[in-house]
Each structure stands twice: as C-alpha cells, then as structure tokens.
Design a protein around this motif. Structure first.
Motif, PDB file in Angstrom:
ATOM      1  N   ARG A   1      -4.468   6.333   2.626  1.00 11.23           N
ATOM      2  CA  ARG A   1      -3.159   5.695   2.532  1.00 11.23           C
ATOM      3  C   ARG A   1      -2.094   6.535   3.225  1.00 11.23           C
ATOM      4  O   ARG A   1      -1.188   6.009   3.878  1.00 11.23           O
ATOM      5  CB  ARG A   1      -2.798   5.487   1.059  1.00 11.23           C
TER       6      ARG A   1
ATOM      7  N   ARG B   1      -2.408   6.097   7.031  1.00 13.04           N
ATOM      8  CA  ARG B   1      -1.840   4.842   7.532  1.00 13.04           C
ATOM      9  C   ARG B   1      -0.327   4.943   7.693  1.00 13.04           C
ATOM     10  O   ARG B   1       0.256   4.245   8.520  1.00 13.04           O
ATOM     11  CB  ARG B   1      -2.188   3.696   6.584  1.00 13.04           C
TER      12      ARG B   1
ATOM     13  N   SER C   1       0.831  -1.223   0.000  1.00 17.00           N
ATOM     14  CA  SER C   1       0.000   0.000   0.000  1.00 17.00           C
ATOM     15  C   SER C   1       0.853   1.254   0.000  1.00 17.00           C
ATOM     16  O   SER C   1       0.524   2.260   0.651  1.00 17.00           O
ATOM     17  CB  SER C   1      -0.956   0.000   1.192  1.00 17.00           C
ATOM     18  N   GLU C   2       1.950   1.236  -0.712  1.00 18.61           N
ATOM     19  CA  GLU C   2       2.818   2.404  -0.824  1.00 18.61           C
ATOM     20  C   GLU C   2       2.572   3.199  -2.094  1.00 18.61           C
ATOM     21  O   GLU C   2       3.138   4.275  -2.256  1.00 18.61           O
ATOM     22  CB  GLU C   2       4.285   1.950  -0.789  1.00 18.61           C
TER      23      GLU C   2
END
Length: 982
Positions: free
Chosen positions: A890, A893, A850-851
């Motif tokens: 994102r 997080r 999830s980068e």
C-alpha cells in the motif's frame, strides 16, 4: 589504323585562310553530323576564339533545335575569327575526333607540340590534354560501370522473368490437374449413381423374394393349422368313442351295438382320409416346399453378395470423400495463391499510379524551373551586354588617359590587341554584334549537357531523370521526401534554377588568380569571384534540409521465409529495434525495406493461427527470437526513425554502448564466476544488463554490477540469459532438496536462492508477449503459458526510485518491532506514527481509496493511514511504523518506500530480550515463531530489505545503535522496486 592508310595531305601552316576554310566547308556536313559542340568548346575557349557569350548562345539558344544546327552555328562563329578559328577547330578535332580530323585534312593526328598552331601555350596545352584524357577515361569508366549495372539488372530481370514463367507454368499445370481431377470425380460420382441404381433394383428383387417366402410360410402355417384341427377332431372323436364304448358296455342291445360299430367304421375312414393325403397333393406340397427352400437359399446368397457390394461401395465412397477433401484443400490453396497474386498486382498498380502522378508533378516542376531559368538567362544576357559596353568605354578611356591624346584608329586597334592578349582575346576589328535575345524556355538537352559536363553522375536526387523503373531505394526516398519541409530561406534561388537537385560550388582551381588586365572592369570581375578567365563552377547534387516525421507507421506485407537471413537488426529495448542491413535480392529488399526503419510489431501465421508480437520496447534477444519464428507470409510495422538509428550507430562505433539494450534486474540466485569473463553474482544483487546478444557468447547477457548509491556501472562480465539461468535455478533447487539438513541450514544463512514466480500473470515479464489475434478476450499470458503453470524467475525486472530525504522505518519481526519502536522514536530525527480516529463513513471512504494501512483493533475506528505517514515525512523526520508486512504494497502504491530491517534471532538472543517481550504480553517461543514466519515472507516483498544477523548485536543498546547506522546507510541508497506480479 584508318588514319595510317590515308596519304599525307598539304601542310596546314602553309595554307591560307580561305584555303583552310574551303577545306572545312567541303567537310561541313560531315563535321555537323559527327561533332558534339560541348566537347570542342572548352578547347576553343582556351584558344580564345570563342567567348562565354558565344558558348551560351551555342548551347542554350532555343532556335538551335538539334546538335547539327548548334555545330553549324559554331562553325559560323569560328569563321568570323579567320585563320585562328579554323586552326583551333582542326586542333580540337585532332584531339577529340582523330578519325574525322584525318578525313577532313588528310593528315595523321599528332599530339607533338610542333603539330599545333601556337594559339595555346605549351603548358596550358599540356594541362588541357591531360584534363581531356582524364575526362575521357572517367567517361569510359562510367560507361563501363553503367553497362555492367545494366547487365546485372538485365540478368536479374531475366531471372525474375524465368521465375514468373515457371510459376505461370506451375499454375497452368495445377489448373490442368485440377480439371482432370474434377473430371475423374464427376466420372466416379456417375459410377456411384449407377451402383446405387443397381443396388435399388437388387433391393426390390430381394423384397419380392421375401414377400413370396412370407406367402409360402403363411400357406404352410395354414396347412399346419388344418392338421392341428384334424388332430383335435380326432382326439374328440376318440373321446366320444370311448364314451360310447363305455355306454355300449352298459347297453347290451344288439341294434345299438350295430349302430355304434357303423359309426366307428365311418369315423375310422374319415380319420384315415384326414391323416393320409392324396399322392398328388403330397407331391404338390413337397414340390412347393423344395422350391421354397431353394428360393430361400438363393435369396440368402444374393443378400450376402449385396452386403459385400454395399461394404465395397462404402469403402469406395469413403476414399472418394477423402480424395474430394484433398482436392478441395488444393483448390483452397490455389485460391489463396491467386488472391495473393491479385493483391500484389493491386499494390503494383497503386505504386504505378503513384509513380505516374509523381512523374507528372516532376514534369510540371521541370517546366516551371525551365521558365525561371529562361527569365534568369534573359536578365543575365542584358546585364552582360551592358557589361561589355562598359568594358569598351572604360578601356578606351583608360588608353586615352595613358596616351594623353585623342584616340586614333591605329591606337584603338592596338588597344584591342593588347586587351585580347591580356584577357578576352577580342578580334582586331570587331564587327557589330547583335544583341542576345532569349525565349521563354530553354532546351532540356542543354541542361543535360551541362550536367554531363559537370561530371556529376550520382543519382542522389529523389527525382529520377532516367527511363528505367525506379529501384526500391528510390521509392523509399520518394516516400520520405513527401514529408520533408523545403528550406526556403537559404536555397530558394538555387532550388528554382536547378530543380532543387543542384547547387553551384566553385571548383578547387578557383583559388589561383588568373592573369588580369589592370582595368577597373577586370577588378570588378575579380571581386565577384567568378571572372571570365576563372574556372567555371561545377554542379553538385544536394538535398534541402528536412524535418523527419517519426510518427508515421508503415505496415509492409511480404514473404518472410527465413526472415533473419533477409535482414539484420540492431538496437534494443532502450533505443528500439532497427533494420541494419537488408540482403540484396531478398523479399525484404524487393518491398523497399531499408536501413534505419524501426520495427514496431510483426504479425505472422503459425499452425493456422494468426500471431502478433510487439517489438517496440523489446530487447535485441527477444526481437531476434520473434523474427526467427516467422515461417511464411508476414506483416512488419515499421516507423522511419533515421535520427535515432544514426545516433545508435555512433554509440556502437565509439564503444559508448554495446547494443540498444538497457534494463536493471534483481538476481534471485547465486551464480559462481567460473570462467574468466563470467560475472560472479549473489542473490538479491542489482545488475545493469547492457547487451542481450554479446558477440562470442551464446545464451549469455552482458551485465554490470550497479553502485548502491548512484546509477554507475561497476564490474562487467557475462551472465547466463533468462532461460539458461532458469534451468540453473531449477537444478539448484533440486540439489538443495537432496542435501542433508545441516548443510541446507548453512546455505540458508547465505541466501543462495529466492523463489519468485510469475504469479497470476501467467507469463514471463522479461520476454516478448505473443498475442493471438483471433481471441482478443484472453490475457497476454494465454499464448505463452497456461494459467496453472508456476514459472520460476531467476531475474526480476526492477526500476530505480529516488525517495525523499527521510524514509519511513519498518522493523521486523513485528513482535520485536513493537518493543523497539518506542525506543527508536525517542532518538532525534525519528517519530512514531500515530493512529487516527475516523468516523464510520470516513473509514469506509479511506478503505475504498486504499489509504488505510492497518487497523489498531478489529472492527475499531482507530487505524494507521497514509496521511499520518506523509505528515511525519513532511517534517523531515523518519516515521517509525508499528505495522506489519501487509502495509508495504500500500505504501509503494502511494510512492512511499520504507526502510525494511529484519532482525535475525537465535535462542540466545531471544533470552536476552525475554523480559522486554514479556512486558508486551508475548513469550519467547512466540517471538521465534513470528521471526521464522515473517522471514519466509521477505522473498515476496517487491523491494530489498536489510537483514541484521544475530551475531552483530548483544543487547538492546547495541541493537538500537546498529539499527541507526543501518538506517543512515539505507537512506543514501537507491530504492529498487519490482513490478507487482501478484
């Protein structure tokens, strides 16, 4: 009154020494039996007829095993003092035992100064009498308090005994009812079996009748078959007759005609015989048919009766089954009650075994302490004897130096008298005294006498010295004491001497310096602070310093009916929920629950379902609601945390805190102030809730506005609690749905309501979770609300975050952001985020972690990543993000909190940017449509965003200036982030 009836005896002052002692010896037995030495010794010490060594020998000698022996030994020591000893003894009897004084002397007791011998000064005598009266009053008051306490305890035990007897009687009655019902059930079962047998007999008879009927039917059918055969033969004969007749017509021979006629007549006779039965046979057939019809009717009637009886038996069987189920339910209840009583009995037996083990341990500790005390007393006696010898030597030397010559017997006598008058009251001709000796143990009565003498009757020690059963508070202290660490450095000596319950503290009267003789021995005693003439120290119970182990969790099971009436709680989600007060005599008090215990969770049963509520981090409102749901037997998990409880009480008493609650919420609706104490809030305000159960305000919270840049509370007031605000939110949404469109658009500009639901969690994150222990696989929301339920949230829980110096910047709507990003990046302190070119494998790995924030083109390898944003932030500049709203979660997080700015639009402002937008390949209508669609998505963001109204800018330059000032303002603020509900 008894003393007034006794005639006046001889005057004691006129009697000689031998006469007085002869009078005492005549009543020696009476005095030995009725006098306690510990009550007379203070006066005798004050009169200087007994020394401290004499007192220790009387009270502590192991050779003197009872009170009479100690009293007799005291009389022997007083006999050595001669007349002074006798007079001091009689005066002490006159003060403490007036009736015995009258019996011994024959005189009335009198407290006049003339009635005393003058051994004690008048002021000292008055002071002693006052102290004696005060001590007697205190002992009387303590005796009355102890009597009242024992009376109340006896009353409570009688009440408990009565309740136990009532329960036993009820159990016996229920058992008798159960036996009676079982007998009735057995009798009913026996009757049912009888009815079943009768029913079987009836079925057999019915079967036989049916068989007979079937046989009759078969016989009738045979007869009918014979009739049909005869009729067939008749038709055949008629046919043959017709044929023969036609044939006869053709044959005219008379002989054939005659033959045919004979055959016809023969056939006619046979037909008549076939058609007509004989009368006897007809009667038999008719009788058989009538009997068959009667039997059929009887069988039908029997069948109807049997059916009715079967239905009645079925109803009775159904009633018996229901009755049996009721009896089984009652038996199950009684079994549960018996198991509960057995469990209670097991718990009591285990506690009794623990108490017995603790008692044995206490006895061992007491024996060790007694041995230590005996050794200490032996050493002390040795040192005292040496001290007495040194005092005699120093006194003789000092007097010899003062006289300047050798000592003479007369001078030595004078020195003893002067010494006695100044300090120790030694006899004029001291006889040789035996050296004191001690055994290896001491008498427990002496310690008990000393403790009574000291006036300390407060049983604060965890070791009980009484024969009564310990109270719940004592049990709790004993359990906590097992986890204490004894302080071995400062209180080791006192703990050994006094069984860890007492320390010596000098009385307040030691400040006054007594009259001492100018001898070195007296000066040395004065330097020690505890001289022979000074007041003795008194005992004060104390407990050693302890380290509390707060990690222990104790689960207590008890009858929690109306649990909130049994105990009061304080605290909240910040400090924890603690037991504040426990109602005397309640079930919670009986099981040993006390103040200062932190409630971690509660388990109980409701609607035949075991429920569990975790209260470790719940608010006070949640905890009181959860405890109010208990309606029977429950299990409380407690943790002793006295330090946190005392800290909370200090904060509550000082006004530093209203409760133990402290959390921050984001308001999703506008609320007018209304009353004077109500708090006026707007949508998206951040509030600090400090109390969920304020005094005098039902269904309200106590909250404060929060400073945007610091965690400081501003204006404080009352706020509707969660469910009251939820009803207000639903009402506001209903009112908005019925409003005209023009008024609705005007309110949309003010943003009065923000629609937020619990999402996929299915439960309220601001309320305690109820878990069903039987179904562990279900989620926490299953017990509170179904998955398909959409619950509106008036408040959302938020947490503060302090981002680094430069936060990323995200401009919305996306189309306008593409136009302004390049211009904003040209300013100092801003830099545009550049995409990275990734290989296919690296792109897949980044996607899995999830980068990847957003891809530049569909299916391409150029994309914006978290690493590119972090590189810009490490340079100390604002990273301008040419991305959409999907990247916000994102970034959160990864603990990156961008500044989100939404630029409001109107048709007039869109026309001013028409040329810039068209250069990027978009139209004016697409810009307005993108603005409307993304504005509706702002409510779902987990953080606050800044909106720029269309009236605050006119062209591109003023818009960029406004954006820069807004970014500087937002950089200083605290970032409030909601939990991810989706």
């Amino acid at each position: 009154m008894a003393a007034e009836c006794v005639p006046e005896g001889p005057d004691l002052k006129e009697m000689g020494d031998e006469d007085v002692w002869e009078l005492i010896n005549d009543n020696r037995h009476r005095i030995s039996l009725g006098v306690k030495p510990c009550m007379l010794i203070p006066y005798l010490r004050q009169a200087r007829v007994l020394t401290e060594m004499d007192e220790d020998e009387i009270l502590s000698s192991l050779k003197l095993t009872n009170r009479s022996m100690r009293t007799s030994h005291m009389l022997d020591l007083l006999r050595i003092q001669g007349r002074n000893g006798a007079m001091a003894l009689l005066e002490s009897l006159m003060i403490h035992y007036p009736a015995l004084y009258t019996q011994v002397t024959g005189r009335k007791p009198s407290t006049e100064p003339s009635g005393f011998s003058g051994l004690i000064k008048y002021s000292d005598l008055t002071e002693y009498l006052v102290r004696a009266v005060t001590g007697m009053q205190k002992e009387l008051q303590e005796a009355r308090q102890e009597a009242s306490r024992l009376g109340s305890r006896c009353t409570s035990l009688e009440v408990e005994l009565g309740q136990t007897l009532e329960q036993q009687e009820e159990s016996r009655r229920l058992k008798a009812d159960h036996d009676r019902m079982r007998k009735n059930l057995a009798a009913a079962h026996h009757d049912i079996l009888k009815l079943k047998d009768e029913k079987c007999d009836l079925y057999v008879r019915y079967t036989v009748a049916i068989e007979e009927r079937s046989a009759a039917n078969i016989h009738c059918s045979d007869l009918n078959l014979q009739v049909y055969q005869l009729q067939f033969e008749l038709r055949k004969a008629q046919t043959e007759t017709d044929f023969e007749r036609q044939r006869s017509l053709k044959c005219t021979t008379p002989s054939e005609t005659q033959q045919l006629r004979e055959e016809i007549s023969t056939l006619s006779r046979q037909l008549l015989v076939a058609e007509k039965f004989t009368p006897a046979r007809e009667d038999i057939l008719a009788q058989d048919l009538a009997e068959a019809m009667d039997g059929r009717m009887e069988l039908a009637e029997q069948l109807r009766c049997y059916r009715e009886e079967n239905e009645q038996l079925t109803r009775e069987r159904r009633e018996m089954v229901e009755h049996k189920e009721c009896l089984a339910l009652q038996v199950q209840k009684l079994t549960l009650d018996c198991e509960m009583y057995q469990q209670k009995s097991t718990v009591l037996q285990s506690q009794l075994r623990e108490l017995q083990a603790e008692r044995d341990h206490a006895y061992l500790s007491r024996d060790e302490a007694q041995a230590q005390i005996a050794r200490s007393l032996a050493e002390k006696d040795t040192l005292r004897s040496q001290l007495v010898e040194l005092q005699e030597v120093f006194t003789l030397r000092a007097w010899g130096a003062y006289r300047g010559g050798p000592d003479t017997p007369g001078e030595r006598k004078f020195s003893w008298e002067s010494q006695g008058s100044s300090g120790d009251s030694l006899p004029s001709s001291p006889p040789p005294r035996p050296r004191l000796r001690r055994m290896h143990a001491i008498d427990p009565d002496s310690l008990r006498g000393c403790s009574i003498k000291s006036g300390d009757n407060t049983p604060s020690s965890v070791r009980s010295q009484n024969v009564e059963p310990p109270c719940p508070e004592s049990l709790r202290r004993r359990e906590e004491t097992l986890w204490y660490n004894r302080d071995s450095s400062e209180t080791a000596e006192c703990d050994v001497l006094l069984d860890n319950d007492f320390v010596f503290i000098p009385s307040g009267k030691e400040v006054e310096q007594p009259v001492m003789s100018p001898t070195p021995s007296c000066q040395s005693n004065n330097s020690d602070g505890l001289s022979r003439a000074s007041a003795p120290p008194f005992l004060l119970r104390s407990r050693p310093r302890a380290m509390r182990i707060t990690g222990r969790v104790l689960t207590i099971s008890f009858q929690g009916e109306a649990l909130l009436s049994q105990l009061q709680v304080v605290g909240g989600n910040k400090t924890g929920v603690f037991v504040h007060q426990v109602t005397e005599g309640s079930a919670a008090n009986t099981v040993g629950i006390s103040s200062g215990a932190q409630i971690l969770e509660v388990k109980y049963e409701q609607a035949q379902q075991a429920l569990r509520m975790v209260l470790e981090d719940s608010t006070l409102e949640e905890a009181m609601w959860a405890l109010g749901q208990v309606r029977g037997f429950c299990h409380l998990s407690l943790r002793p945390n006295q330090d946190a409880y005392e800290k909370l009480l200090l904060q509550l008493q000082s006004g530093e805190a209203l409760s133990g609650d402290s959390f921050y919420v984001r308001v999703n609706m506008s609320l007018p102030g209304g009353s004077q104490d109500a708090l006026t809030v707007s949508c998206n305000d951040i509030l600090h809730v400090t109390c969920t159960r304020p005094a005098g305000a039902d269904c309200s919270w106590r909250a404060s506005h929060v400073h945007p840049c610091q965690l400081l509370d501003l204006k404080t007031g009352n706020l509707p609690n969660y469910y009251r605000a939820q009803r207000l939110l639903i009402r506001a949404i209903e009112d908005m749905s019925f409003q005209p469109m023009t008024l609705r658009k005007a309110q949309d500009k003010k943003k009065t309501v923000r629609i937020v639901s619990t999402g996929r969690q299915g439960r309220n994150p601001l309320w305690v979770c109820v878990e069903d222990s039987k179904d562990k696989s279900t989620g926490p929301g299953d017990a509170s609300a179904p998955r398909s339920c959409l619950t509106l949230m008036p408040y959302t829980l938020v947490t503060p975050h302090y981002p680094p110096v430069c936060r990323p910047v995200l401009l919305l709507p996306t189309i306008l952001g593409r136009v302004l990003d390049q211009k904003l990046a040209e300013w100092q302190g801003f830099q545009l985020c550049e995409p990275e070119l990734l290989s296919s494998s690296e792109h897949a790995a980044r996607l899995q972690r999830s980068e990847v924030l957003e891809e530049c083109e569909q299916g391409g390898q150029r994309c914006y990543t978290l690493q590119s944003v972090e590189r810009v932030m490490k340079q100390g500049t604002h990273c301008v993000l040419p991305l959409g709203l999907d990247c916000v979660r994102r970034l959160h997080r990864a603990e990156i909190f961008p500044i989100i700015i939404f630029i409001g639009h109107s048709k007039c402002r869109a026309r001013k940017l028409k040329s810039k937008v068209q250069r990027q390949g978009w139209s004016e209508e697409q810009l307005l449509e993108c603005s409307r669609s993304e504005e509706s998505l702002l409510d779902k963001l987990p953080c606050l965003c800044r909106s720029v109204s269309p009236d605050s800018w006119y062209d591109k330059t003023t818009l960029l200036t406004t954006l820069r000032s807004i970014i500087w303002e937002e950089q200083k603020k605290i970032v409030w982030v909601e939990p991810d509900l989706w």
